[in-house]
Scaffold this active site. Structure first.
Site, PDB file in Angstrom:
ATOM      1  N   SER A  23      24.600  10.910 117.786  1.00  0.00           N
ATOM      2  CA  SER A  23      23.782  11.587 117.236  1.00  0.00           C
ATOM      3  C   SER A  23      23.386  12.315 119.283  1.00  0.00           C
ATOM      4  O   SER A  23      22.176  13.329 119.368  1.00  0.00           O
ATOM      5  CB  SER A  23      22.310  10.990 117.065  1.00  0.00           C
ATOM      6  OG  SER A  23      21.718  10.343 117.773  1.00  0.00           O
ATOM      7  N   CYS A  24      23.791  12.303 120.031  1.00  0.00           N
ATOM      8  CA  CYS A  24      23.056  12.399 121.219  1.00  0.00           C
ATOM      9  C   CYS A  24      24.531  12.929 122.538  1.00  0.00           C
ATOM     10  O   CYS A  24      24.205  14.321 122.713  1.00  0.00           O
ATOM     11  CB  CYS A  24      22.615  11.278 122.049  1.00  0.00           C
ATOM     12  SG  CYS A  24      21.970  10.133 121.345  1.00  0.00           S
TER      13      CYS A  24
END
Ligand code: NAD
Length: 434
Positions: free
Chosen positions: A264-265
């Protein structure tokens, strides 16, 4: 201290659990009622090592609870951490809508609070965002920042899979503050963690977070670039990376070549930094290539399979590992997504297995076959592709299944079995005539 945390996702849950474990009273807030109900009944809404048991203990001890009522949570706390999602828009730029809506409610609630309230942005936001929220907060609260309330920026560096450990033992804690009262409160809150506290401005704190992720993503794409060159020269990239990683200026971490980074990053944050930078008039070509190489990298697994076994059209392919990395059920930007999409596109029939992420993956690919063990996925398969290096995959005896090829996107095994094996960046023994 009484702490409210807006956003009960990976970061909110881990941060909340850590603060509660340190003796604070924590209220988690979310708009998703199922997450709130799960926490209040002592269940973790996500899989993360050690979280389920600790969360249950803290809920039973009355140190941790959850609610959908943000106003009440803010009213009854001294500090509010904002840990909502900051996803990518279609064009890669950051979507701050969750931040704005959360901050608006927090600020409206502060209007009727008599005491000083500290608002800490924990979500990853582009440089300048926290500062730009202050006029909005002053307008909605009718109060003055730095005097009646504090605004700080505290980026999160946890790694999913070992998130609790990271949160309890961080390498450093970065705190972007504008006023001494906020600094004092945050110093007190974090002092039990015995990690270096780095006080900077909120904009610098925001930039530190992006720089950390951009650097780590660059290290991975660099390793993948070298792996692709190693393939051409019959050199094993793992040996090369061991050779350079022993240089203390380089370090051995984040040099594993393979199918690329997900999660997600890294993809989201590097894209958001590129977009913000382009918007400010500077095009970061190096970072653009970090992303483009990463987009190509999972398809290298198919390229290697076809180089060795010919067309995969009509082949049965077992994909092991669907999460973006082991020890998590998170599939956001998992390299399994472009891999499975391309396999289907090229006519392969896919059977997939993951120890934790199957249900999340099924929402994206409802039409493929899922199994409840690696063994089941491998029975009858022609090719096995390993996308995430869950430790159990290192134990598999691949020779049992009559596979024509194992393509290892994560180098979980060393190719010591009889079954033909190729790994990204590992010298490939071609079939005769190749
Ligand atoms: P997530 O999607 O898992 O969780 C975000 C939560 O916020 C969701 O449960 C969502 O329902 C909730 N939410 C959204 N709007 C809300 C609102 N107005 N009020 C209350 N709740 C609301 O996201 P995450 O992975 O926890 O990431 C949160 C932030 O932290 C992001 O900016 C991310 O980039 C950053 N971050 C994530 C990680 C990580 O490993 N996941 C690590 C460091 C930083």
């Amino acid at each position: 201290m009484n702490i409210s945390i807006v956003g009960t996702g990976y970061v909110g849950l881990i941060t909340g659990t850590t603060f509660a474990k340190l003796g604070n009273s924590v209220t988690l807030v979310d708009v998703v009622k199922e997450k709130v109900d799960a926490v209040n009944s002592g269940r973790s809404p996500i899989y993360e090592k050690g979280l389920a048991a600790l969360l249950k203990d803290l809920v039973e001890a009355g140190k941790l609870s959850a609610t959908t009522d943000m106003e009440e949570a803010v009213r009854s706390s001294e500090i509010t951490f904002v840990a909502v999602g900051t996803p990518s828009r279609e064009d890669g730029s950051i979507d701050l809508s969750h931040i704005y809506s959360a901050v608006e409610v927090v600020s409206n609630t502060m209007r009727n609070k008599k005491s000083y309230h500290l608002v800490v942005i924990k979500s990853t936001v582009i440089p300048g965002t926290t500062g730009s929220l202050i006029p909005l907060m002053e307008k909605h609260s009718g109060k003055r920042a730095g005097k009646d309330f504090g605004v700080a920026m505290n980026p999160e560096f946890l790694r999913e899979g070992v998130a609790l450990e990271d949160s309890m033992n961080p390498d450093r804690i970065v705190l972007g503050v504008n006023d001494s009262k906020s600094e004092r409160i945050l110093r007190e809150l974090y002092s039990p963690l015995k990690a270096p506290l780095l006080f900077v401005s909120p904009t610098t704190a925001e930039m530190i977070k992006y720089t950390a992720n951009a650097f780590l993503a660059t290290k991975i794409s660099f390793s993948n670039e070298i792996a692709n060159i190693c393939d051409r020269f019959g050199v094993d990239v793992d040996e090369v990376m061991r050779g350079i990683g022993l240089d203390h200026r380089i370090s051995p971490y984040f040099l594993q070549a393979g199918a690329g980074f997900g999660g997600s990053c890294f993809p989201k944050d590097v894209k958001a930094l590129i977009s913000a930078s382009v918007g400010s008039g500077y095009t970061p070509h190096l970072l653009k290539e970090v992303i483009e190489l990463n987009d190509r990298q999972p398809l290298r697994m198919i390229e290697l399979a076809e180089r060795y076994s010919g067309s995969i059209d009509g082949k049965k392919v077992a994909v092991l590992g669907l999460s973006f990395k082991p020890e998590t059920d998170d599939i956001r930007e998992s390299r399994a997504i472009p891999l499975v999409r391309e396999l289907i596109e090229r006519g392969a029939s896919v059977t997939a297995y993951d120890p934790q992420a199957t249900e999340n993956f099924r929402r994206i690919f409802p039409g493929i076959l899922y199994t409840t063990s690696a063994e089941e996925a491998l029975i009858g398969a022609d090719i096995c592709m390993i996308q995430a290096d869950w430790s159990e995959f290192g134990e598999i005896d691949y020779d049992k299944y009559g596979l024509e090829l194992v393509v290892d996107g994560r180098r979980t095994q060393r190719g010591e079995s009889e079954t033909p094996y190729v790994g990204i960046g590992r010298s490939v023994k071609m079939k005769e005539g190749d």
